[in-house]
Design a protein around this motif. Structure first.
Motif, PDB file in Angstrom:
ATOM      1  N   LYS A  84       0.837  -1.202   0.000  1.00 14.28           N
ATOM      2  CA  LYS A  84       0.000   0.000   0.000  1.00 14.28           C
ATOM      3  C   LYS A  84       0.873   1.253   0.000  1.00 14.28           C
ATOM      4  O   LYS A  84       0.676   2.166  -0.811  1.00 14.28           O
ATOM      5  CB  LYS A  84      -0.907  -0.006   1.232  1.00 14.28           C
ATOM      6  N   TYR A  85       1.844   1.293   0.895  1.00 11.26           N
ATOM      7  CA  TYR A  85       2.676   2.489   1.009  1.00 11.26           C
ATOM      8  C   TYR A  85       3.669   2.608  -0.133  1.00 11.26           C
ATOM      9  O   TYR A  85       3.995   3.722  -0.565  1.00 11.26           O
ATOM     10  CB  TYR A  85       3.366   2.528   2.374  1.00 11.26           C
ATOM     11  N   LEU A  86       4.135   1.486  -0.647  1.00  9.56           N
ATOM     12  CA  LEU A  86       5.020   1.542  -1.817  1.00  9.56           C
ATOM     13  C   LEU A  86       4.288   2.170  -2.999  1.00  9.56           C
ATOM     14  O   LEU A  86       4.856   2.994  -3.725  1.00  9.56           O
ATOM     15  CB  LEU A  86       5.536   0.144  -2.173  1.00  9.56           C
ATOM     16  N   ALA A  87       3.032   1.785  -3.177  1.00 10.19           N
ATOM     17  CA  ALA A  87       2.234   2.362  -4.269  1.00 10.19           C
ATOM     18  C   ALA A  87       2.034   3.861  -4.057  1.00 10.19           C
ATOM     19  O   ALA A  87       2.130   4.648  -5.011  1.00 10.19           O
ATOM     20  CB  ALA A  87       0.891   1.650  -4.362  1.00 10.19           C
ATOM     21  N   LEU A  88       1.776   4.274  -2.828  1.00  9.21           N
ATOM     22  CA  LEU A  88       1.566   5.684  -2.539  1.00  9.21           C
ATOM     23  C   LEU A  88       2.856   6.489  -2.716  1.00  9.21           C
ATOM     24  O   LEU A  88       2.823   7.636  -3.137  1.00  9.21           O
ATOM     25  CB  LEU A  88       1.029   5.872  -1.118  1.00  9.21           C
ATOM     26  N   LEU A  89       3.983   5.879  -2.412  1.00  6.88           N
ATOM     27  CA  LEU A  89       5.270   6.561  -2.590  1.00  6.88           C
ATOM     28  C   LEU A  89       5.586   6.759  -4.076  1.00  6.88           C
ATOM     29  O   LEU A  89       6.307   7.684  -4.435  1.00  6.88           O
ATOM     30  CB  LEU A  89       6.390   5.765  -1.915  1.00  6.88           C
ATOM     31  N   GLN A  90       5.046   5.912  -4.922  1.00  7.22           N
ATOM     32  CA  GLN A  90       5.271   6.020  -6.371  1.00  7.22           C
ATOM     33  C   GLN A  90       4.554   7.216  -6.977  1.00  7.22           C
ATOM     34  O   GLN A  90       4.970   7.746  -7.999  1.00  7.22           O
ATOM     35  CB  GLN A  90       4.818   4.749  -7.087  1.00  7.22           C
ATOM     36  N   ASN A  91       3.457   7.622  -6.341  1.00  4.59           N
ATOM     37  CA  ASN A  91       2.637   8.721  -6.888  1.00  4.59           C
ATOM     38  C   ASN A  91       3.234  10.065  -6.635  1.00  4.59           C
ATOM     39  O   ASN A  91       3.922  10.430  -5.866  1.00  4.59           O
ATOM     40  CB  ASN A  91       1.212   8.666  -6.326  1.00  4.59           C
TER      41      ASN A  91
END
Length: 91
Positions: A84-91
């Protein structure tokens, strides 16, 4: 009135305080609007916490030259939360 609406307290207590302190009759329309405001303030607080969490991860990655996973581990995240947080860090 806004301080009552935006504070963390039970909705029934908010309604009672608005009625007593501001002489507002709690109509169906006013109750709906109050609930909308309470939901909005909850969403804003949650968004702020999420942004702070992402900033903490980024700061550790930058200052310690750590991977995102290592930063999340140091912050006490459960490994199941990493995607979840890896995806949010990508944005």
């Amino acid at each position: 009135m806004l301080d009552i609406l935006l504070t963390r307290m039970d909705a029934e207590i908010k309604k009672k305080r608005l009625q007593e302190e501001h002489n507002l009759p709690m109509t169906i329309k006013l109750e709906k609007e109050m609930n909308d405001m309470c939901n909005l303030s909850s969403g804003i607080r949650e968004e702020g916490r999420l942004e702070a969490t992402l900033n903490n991860i980024r700061n550790l990655m930058h200052t310690k030259n750590w991977s995102a996973e290592k930063a999340m581990s140091a912050l006490g995240f459960d490994a199941s939360e990493y995607p979840k947080y890896l995806a949010l860090l990508q944005n």
